[in-house]
Scaffold this motif. Structure first.
Motif, PDB file in Angstrom:
ATOM      1  N   GLY A 171      42.108  25.275   0.895  1.00 35.38           N
ATOM      2  CA  GLY A 171      41.781  26.603   1.548  1.00 35.38           C
ATOM      3  C   GLY A 171      40.407  26.673   2.022  1.00 35.38           C
ATOM      4  N   ARG A 172      39.852  25.546   2.124  1.00 38.19           N
ATOM      5  CA  ARG A 172      38.462  25.535   2.407  1.00 38.19           C
ATOM      6  C   ARG A 172      38.171  25.048   3.917  1.00 38.19           C
ATOM      7  NH1 ARG A 172      36.042  21.524   0.541  1.00 38.19           N
ATOM      8  NH2 ARG A 172      37.549  20.310  -0.253  1.00 38.19           N
ATOM      9  N   SER A 173      39.301  24.986   4.697  1.00 34.62           N
ATOM     10  CA  SER A 173      38.957  24.440   6.254  1.00 34.62           C
ATOM     11  C   SER A 173      38.956  25.485   6.984  1.00 34.62           C
ATOM     12  CB  SER A 173      40.605  23.588   6.654  1.00 34.62           C
ATOM     13  OG  SER A 173      40.390  23.138   7.770  1.00 34.62           O
ATOM     14  N   GLN A 174      38.110  25.142   7.974  1.00 33.01           N
ATOM     15  CA  GLN A 174      38.041  26.147   9.325  1.00 33.01           C
ATOM     16  C   GLN A 174      38.282  25.319  10.229  1.00 33.01           C
ATOM     17  OE1 GLN A 174      34.534  28.799   9.508  1.00 33.01           O
ATOM     18  NE2 GLN A 174      33.591  27.347   7.885  1.00 33.01           N
ATOM     19  N   ARG A 175      38.925  26.022  11.370  1.00 28.84           N
ATOM     20  CA  ARG A 175      39.189  25.289  12.597  1.00 28.84           C
ATOM     21  C   ARG A 175      38.237  26.057  13.798  1.00 28.84           C
ATOM     22  NH1 ARG A 175      44.343  25.998  16.374  1.00 28.84           N
ATOM     23  NH2 ARG A 175      44.588  27.723  15.135  1.00 28.84           N
ATOM     24  N   ILE A 176      36.920  25.127  13.530  1.00 29.59           N
ATOM     25  CA  ILE A 176      35.916  25.323  14.466  1.00 29.59           C
ATOM     26  C   ILE A 176      35.910  24.902  15.913  1.00 29.59           C
ATOM     27  CG2 ILE A 176      33.504  25.526  14.871  1.00 29.59           C
ATOM     28  CD1 ILE A 176      33.485  25.347  11.827  1.00 29.59           C
ATOM     29  N   VAL A 177      35.942  25.600  17.061  1.00 29.70           N
ATOM     30  CA  VAL A 177      35.885  25.337  18.113  1.00 29.70           C
ATOM     31  C   VAL A 177      34.629  25.468  18.898  1.00 29.70           C
ATOM     32  CG1 VAL A 177      37.214  25.649  20.446  1.00 29.70           C
ATOM     33  CG2 VAL A 177      38.537  25.916  18.369  1.00 29.70           C
ATOM     34  N   LYS A 178      34.202  24.504  19.606  1.00 25.46           N
ATOM     35  CA  LYS A 178      32.821  24.381  20.488  1.00 25.46           C
ATOM     36  C   LYS A 178      33.458  23.464  21.657  1.00 25.46           C
ATOM     37  CE  LYS A 178      28.103  23.298  20.702  1.00 25.46           C
ATOM     38  NZ  LYS A 178      26.878  22.667  20.259  1.00 25.46           N
ATOM     39  N   ALA A 179      33.307  24.028  22.780  1.00 31.39           N
ATOM     40  CA  ALA A 179      33.862  23.384  24.013  1.00 31.39           C
ATOM     41  C   ALA A 179      33.248  21.969  24.100  1.00 31.39           C
ATOM     42  CB  ALA A 179      33.521  24.296  25.221  1.00 31.39           C
ATOM     43  N   GLY A 180      33.963  20.935  24.387  1.00 34.15           N
ATOM     44  CA  GLY A 180      33.408  19.642  24.561  1.00 34.15           C
ATOM     45  C   GLY A 180      33.033  18.692  23.406  1.00 34.15           C
ATOM     46  N   GLN A 181      32.979  19.359  22.128  1.00 35.78           N
ATOM     47  CA  GLN A 181      32.467  18.834  20.944  1.00 35.78           C
ATOM     48  C   GLN A 181      33.295  17.785  20.315  1.00 35.78           C
ATOM     49  OE1 GLN A 181      28.954  19.749  18.965  1.00 35.78           O
ATOM     50  NE2 GLN A 181      29.531  17.415  18.195  1.00 35.78           N
ATOM     51  N   VAL A 182      32.749  16.694  20.100  1.00 32.65           N
ATOM     52  CA  VAL A 182      33.445  15.598  19.557  1.00 32.65           C
ATOM     53  C   VAL A 182      32.599  14.803  18.351  1.00 32.65           C
ATOM     54  CG1 VAL A 182      34.854  14.937  21.358  1.00 32.65           C
ATOM     55  CG2 VAL A 182      32.751  13.852  21.069  1.00 32.65           C
ATOM     56  N   PHE A 183      33.399  14.391  17.286  1.00 27.59           N
ATOM     57  CA  PHE A 183      32.751  13.529  16.160  1.00 27.59           C
ATOM     58  C   PHE A 183      33.510  12.306  16.183  1.00 27.59           C
ATOM     59  CE2 PHE A 183      31.642  17.872  14.789  1.00 27.59           C
ATOM     60  CZ  PHE A 183      30.342  18.013  14.994  1.00 27.59           C
ATOM     61  N   ASN A 184      32.867  11.056  15.671  1.00 29.68           N
ATOM     62  CA  ASN A 184      33.375   9.997  15.143  1.00 29.68           C
ATOM     63  C   ASN A 184      33.627  10.272  13.496  1.00 29.68           C
ATOM     64  OD1 ASN A 184      32.178   8.804  17.642  1.00 29.68           O
ATOM     65  ND2 ASN A 184      33.444   7.346  17.195  1.00 29.68           N
ATOM     66  N   ARG A 185      34.461   9.343  13.015  1.00 31.27           N
ATOM     67  CA  ARG A 185      34.855   9.230  11.758  1.00 31.27           C
ATOM     68  C   ARG A 185      34.945   7.749  11.277  1.00 31.27           C
ATOM     69  NH1 ARG A 185      36.615  12.943  14.650  1.00 31.27           N
ATOM     70  NH2 ARG A 185      36.636  15.219  13.971  1.00 31.27           N
ATOM     71  N   ILE A 186      34.805   7.684   9.933  1.00 28.12           N
ATOM     72  CA  ILE A 186      35.058   6.248   9.452  1.00 28.12           C
ATOM     73  C   ILE A 186      35.539   6.507   8.003  1.00 28.12           C
ATOM     74  CG2 ILE A 186      32.701   6.049   8.432  1.00 28.12           C
ATOM     75  CD1 ILE A 186      34.919   3.368   9.995  1.00 28.12           C
ATOM     76  N   HIS A 187      36.559   5.756   7.697  1.00 31.25           N
ATOM     77  CA  HIS A 187      37.399   5.833   6.168  1.00 31.25           C
ATOM     78  C   HIS A 187      36.590   4.841   5.342  1.00 31.25           C
ATOM     79  CE1 HIS A 187      40.381   5.119   3.109  1.00 31.25           C
ATOM     80  NE2 HIS A 187      41.195   6.134   3.734  1.00 31.25           N
ATOM     81  N   ILE A 188      36.315   5.197   4.172  1.00 34.76           N
ATOM     82  CA  ILE A 188      35.586   4.472   3.213  1.00 34.76           C
ATOM     83  C   ILE A 188      35.918   3.182   3.130  1.00 34.76           C
ATOM     84  CG2 ILE A 188      34.856   6.332   1.972  1.00 34.76           C
ATOM     85  CD1 ILE A 188      36.556   5.817  -0.104  1.00 34.76           C
ATOM     86  N   ASP A 189      37.388   2.791   3.257  1.00 37.22           N
ATOM     87  CA  ASP A 189      37.753   1.327   3.064  1.00 37.22           C
ATOM     88  C   ASP A 189      37.414   0.534   4.329  1.00 37.22           C
ATOM     89  OD1 ASP A 189      39.076   2.029   0.892  1.00 37.22           O
ATOM     90  OD2 ASP A 189      41.238   2.321   1.496  1.00 37.22           O
ATOM     91  N   ASP A 190      37.119   1.081   5.517  1.00 30.99           N
ATOM     92  CA  ASP A 190      36.460   0.507   6.555  1.00 30.99           C
ATOM     93  C   ASP A 190      34.986   0.217   6.335  1.00 30.99           C
ATOM     94  OD1 ASP A 190      38.969  -0.060   7.919  1.00 30.99           O
ATOM     95  OD2 ASP A 190      38.952   1.865   8.878  1.00 30.99           O
ATOM     96  N   ILE A 191      34.353   0.932   5.433  1.00 37.30           N
ATOM     97  CA  ILE A 191      33.150   0.840   5.300  1.00 37.30           C
ATOM     98  C   ILE A 191      32.856  -0.280   4.297  1.00 37.30           C
ATOM     99  CG2 ILE A 191      31.089   1.814   4.146  1.00 37.30           C
ATOM    100  CD1 ILE A 191      31.928   4.539   5.032  1.00 37.30           C
ATOM    101  N   ALA A 192      33.701  -0.351   3.387  1.00 40.96           N
ATOM    102  CA  ALA A 192      33.622  -1.625   2.424  1.00 40.96           C
ATOM    103  C   ALA A 192      33.748  -2.710   3.186  1.00 40.96           C
ATOM    104  CB  ALA A 192      34.477  -1.198   1.259  1.00 40.96           C
ATOM    105  N   ALA A 193      34.720  -2.798   3.858  1.00 38.28           N
ATOM    106  CA  ALA A 193      35.377  -3.867   4.856  1.00 38.28           C
ATOM    107  C   ALA A 193      34.224  -4.467   5.679  1.00 38.28           C
ATOM    108  CB  ALA A 193      36.590  -3.895   5.352  1.00 38.28           C
ATOM    109  N   THR A 194      33.615  -3.657   6.236  1.00 40.34           N
ATOM    110  CA  THR A 194      32.266  -4.135   7.075  1.00 40.34           C
ATOM    111  C   THR A 194      31.243  -4.422   6.149  1.00 40.34           C
ATOM    112  OG1 THR A 194      32.840  -2.379   8.597  1.00 40.34           O
ATOM    113  CG2 THR A 194      30.810  -3.266   8.890  1.00 40.34           C
ATOM    114  N   LEU A 195      30.995  -3.941   4.933  1.00 37.04           N
ATOM    115  CA  LEU A 195      29.821  -4.535   4.098  1.00 37.04           C
ATOM    116  C   LEU A 195      30.124  -6.054   3.770  1.00 37.04           C
ATOM    117  CD1 LEU A 195      28.908  -1.302   2.216  1.00 37.04           C
ATOM    118  CD2 LEU A 195      27.643  -2.426   4.173  1.00 37.04           C
TER     119      LEU A 195
END
Length: 289
Positions: A171-195
């Motif tokens: 119950g901590r989620s907010q569906r925040i809307v800002k026009a045109g806003q995007v973010f990249n993400r990364i899973h911790i397993d892909d961080i470990a694989a890159t290292l």
């Protein structure tokens, strides 16, 4: 082979777990002695205290015996606490590979445009400006000593226990809307694989964007998590009126799409979770299992 980790946080712990086969001895730090003792019993790693109060007296000897070093400690108001207290120990050690975990926040705002490692870093916030200064300090250490120093600029990190599904469930989620806003993400397993891939292909002075393939609007990711799990979807909230901490609000002041081509072409990384969809599906399946 010995690995030393300054700051056994969310991402660094996943890397340490993934690196056990490569490093029979792994030492890592947390901020106080009580937490160090508890984590040593839980993980089997050799834990040390490294924080504002005191440093474990064994750290200089640990660094002298280390072959690789991961730094996952954020800057403080005076810069990098690791370099401030242990730069000389690191410089004269046998450490051959150093990874510094940074953030794509150092690029600043690019109004939603695509960027890569060749894009100049123009951080807006004091927090990101301090981060860039520390990146440069580590790269300078590599240039002076010949040790292979690599900087890894991470996008929004998620994984087990820390992801949009958990926020919806709690119950901590907010569906925040800002026009045109995007973010990249990364899973911790892909961080470990890159290292791990970088350990095989060290390059002094390298800077890598560690991020997924598909930047997306935050509300799009929340909506997908809700459809995937059947959890209730929170109502849309306009960014201007959203209840956000100053730090969370500052993230929305920067808008960019970040390319990850270099980790694929130079390090041979194939992301296990190239978009939020694969990542959230795996987290849902893992939780169900």
């Amino acid at each position: 082979m010995t690995l030393f980790v300054f700051g056994l946080g969310f991402s660094a712990r996943r890397f340490a777990e993934a690196a056990r086969d490569r490093f029979p001895q792994i030492c890592a730090t947390v901020t106080d002695a009580d937490k160090a003792r508890a984590l040593e019993a839980e993980t089997g790693l050799s834990m040390r205290a490294f924080g504002p109060e005191a440093d474990d007296r064994r750290i200089p000897a640990d660094l002298a015996a280390a072959d690789a070093l991961l730094v996952s400690v954020p800057p403080d108001r005076d810069g990098d606490p690791v370099l401030r207290r242990f730069r000389d120990d690191i410089a004269r050690s046998r450490i051959g590979w150093i990874g510094y975990l940074s953030t794509i926040g150092v690029y600043g705002d690019h109004d939603g445009a695509w960027i890569d490692e060749a894009t100049p870093a123009t951080p807006k916030s004091a927090r990101s400006q301090g981060r860039l200064a520390v990146e440069n300090a580590w790269l300078s250490l590599g240039a002076e000593t010949g040790k292979a120093v690599q900087v890894f600029r991470l996008s929004g990190i998620y994984g087990p226990g820390r992801n949009p599904i958990v926020k919806l469930r709690d119950g901590r989620s907010q569906r925040i809307v800002k026009a045109g806003q995007v973010f990249n993400r990364i899973h911790i397993d892909d961080i470990a694989a890159t290292l791990l891939a970088s350990l095989d292909r060290p390059r002094n002075g390298a800077v890598y964007n560690v991020t997924d393939d598909e930047p997306a609007a935050p509300q799009t990711v929340t909506e997908y998590a809700a459809r995937l799990t059947g959890l209730p979807l929170p109502p849309e909230v306009d960014f201007e009126t959203a209840d956000l901490s100053p730090m969370a609000r500052s993230f929305y002041g920067e808008n960019k799409r970040v390319r990850n081509r270099l980790i694929r072409e130079e390090l041979g990384v194939e992301l296990a979770y190239p978009t939020y969809r694969e990542g959230l599906q795996a987290l849902k399946d893992e939780a169900a299992g």
